[in-house]
Design an enzyme around this catalytic site. Sequence first.
Site, mmCIF file in Angstrom:
data_model
loop_
_atom_site.group_PDB
_atom_site.id
_atom_site.type_symbol
_atom_site.label_atom_id
_atom_site.label_comp_id
_atom_site.label_asym_id
_atom_site.label_seq_id
_atom_site.Cartn_x
_atom_site.Cartn_y
_atom_site.Cartn_z
ATOM 1 C CD GLU A 67 -2.667 -1.629 0.367
ATOM 2 O OE1 GLU A 67 -3.046 -0.748 -0.423
ATOM 3 O OE2 GLU A 67 -3.051 -2.808 0.278
ATOM 4 C CE1 TYR A 68 -1.859 6.839 0.010
ATOM 5 C CE2 TYR A 68 -3.024 5.396 -1.506
ATOM 6 C CZ TYR A 68 -3.026 6.407 -0.567
ATOM 7 O OH TYR A 68 -4.210 6.994 -0.199
ATOM 8 C CB SER B 260 -3.229 9.249 -2.553
ATOM 9 O OG SER B 260 -3.894 9.991 -1.559
ATOM 10 N NE ARG B 261 -4.502 13.750 0.169
ATOM 11 C CZ ARG B 261 -4.597 12.772 1.067
ATOM 12 N NH1 ARG B 261 -5.286 11.674 0.781
ATOM 13 N NH2 ARG B 261 -3.996 12.863 2.242
ATOM 14 C CD GLU C 272 -3.427 7.355 -5.479
ATOM 15 O OE1 GLU C 272 -2.260 7.682 -5.741
ATOM 16 O OE2 GLU C 272 -3.710 6.276 -4.910
ATOM 17 C CD GLU D 52 -3.164 1.480 -2.591
ATOM 18 O OE1 GLU D 52 -3.879 2.414 -2.997
ATOM 19 O OE2 GLU D 52 -2.580 1.501 -1.506
#
Length: 295
Positions: free
Chosen positions: A96-97, A170-171, A126, A123
């Site tokens: 997972e990130y 993720s942003r 998003e 991953e």
Amino acid sequence: MDAEPKRKFGVVVVGVGRAGSVRLRDLKDPRSAAFLNLIGFVSRRELGSLDEVRQISLEDALRSQEIDVAYICSESSSHEDYIRQFLQAGKHVLVEYPMTLSFAAAQELWELAAQKGRVLHEEHVELLMEEFEFLRREVLGKELLKGSLRFTASPLEEERFGFPAFSGISRLTWLVSLFGELSLISATLEERKEDQYMKMTVQLETQNKGLLSWIEEKGPGLKRNRYVNFQFTSGSLEEVPSVGVNKNIFLKDQDIFVQKLLDQVSAEDLAAEKKRIMHCLGLASDIQKLCHQKK
């Protein structure tokens, strides 16, 4: 992914919090059964079993000939160590990130994966969300003058999930995926630890000199939300419409991972993905350094 492999890939899930629980559920999905075989899970808690999936020790997972793949779903601060151990043991890794909380560590792990001939997949669900697909269509072919992406949420423990530029990567990945590689202009961090409040403000620039503000704001009472405002030479975009539930995004991410296991992703696509991931991790590292310098 039409033909079934001669042997299914045995999978262990490390960490059974929110993300790990979703991974366990998806591994039981009929879509997964053609290629993946869930062997068990690893947890620091003594759970015995979860929904008929057995708990196994980390040592057994690393040694097991049955296990080909590890899904790393633990807190971010432990990702680097787990990835290294499973790659050293000759296992493929989905994580997972963010994959690590440092750019240098990520570089080392990519090199280790290449040396061992194993898949290392970070991953990024998003990028599979309906909101992102809407933004991608809206932004396509337009020239950005300036824009902002602000994210609000309740507090997050930095010790477990990393500096805000990493926990919020993720942003940043959205911005890089929408507007290309970015240059860092400035970064500040406002903190009131006694109030569990923090606000990180980052100024970025696109290759065409468009200006972007990225803000991560966390504190008690702040609802999880994203606010966008993009000004183009041809109009503006000031909100993302509500698109309902994002269905099966972790399953879709798993499909991408399986394609990599089956050697069905081109070298060009793999290189482009790695370049984007490392660009984002590099920016996150630089943002962290800049904020710490100003303290």
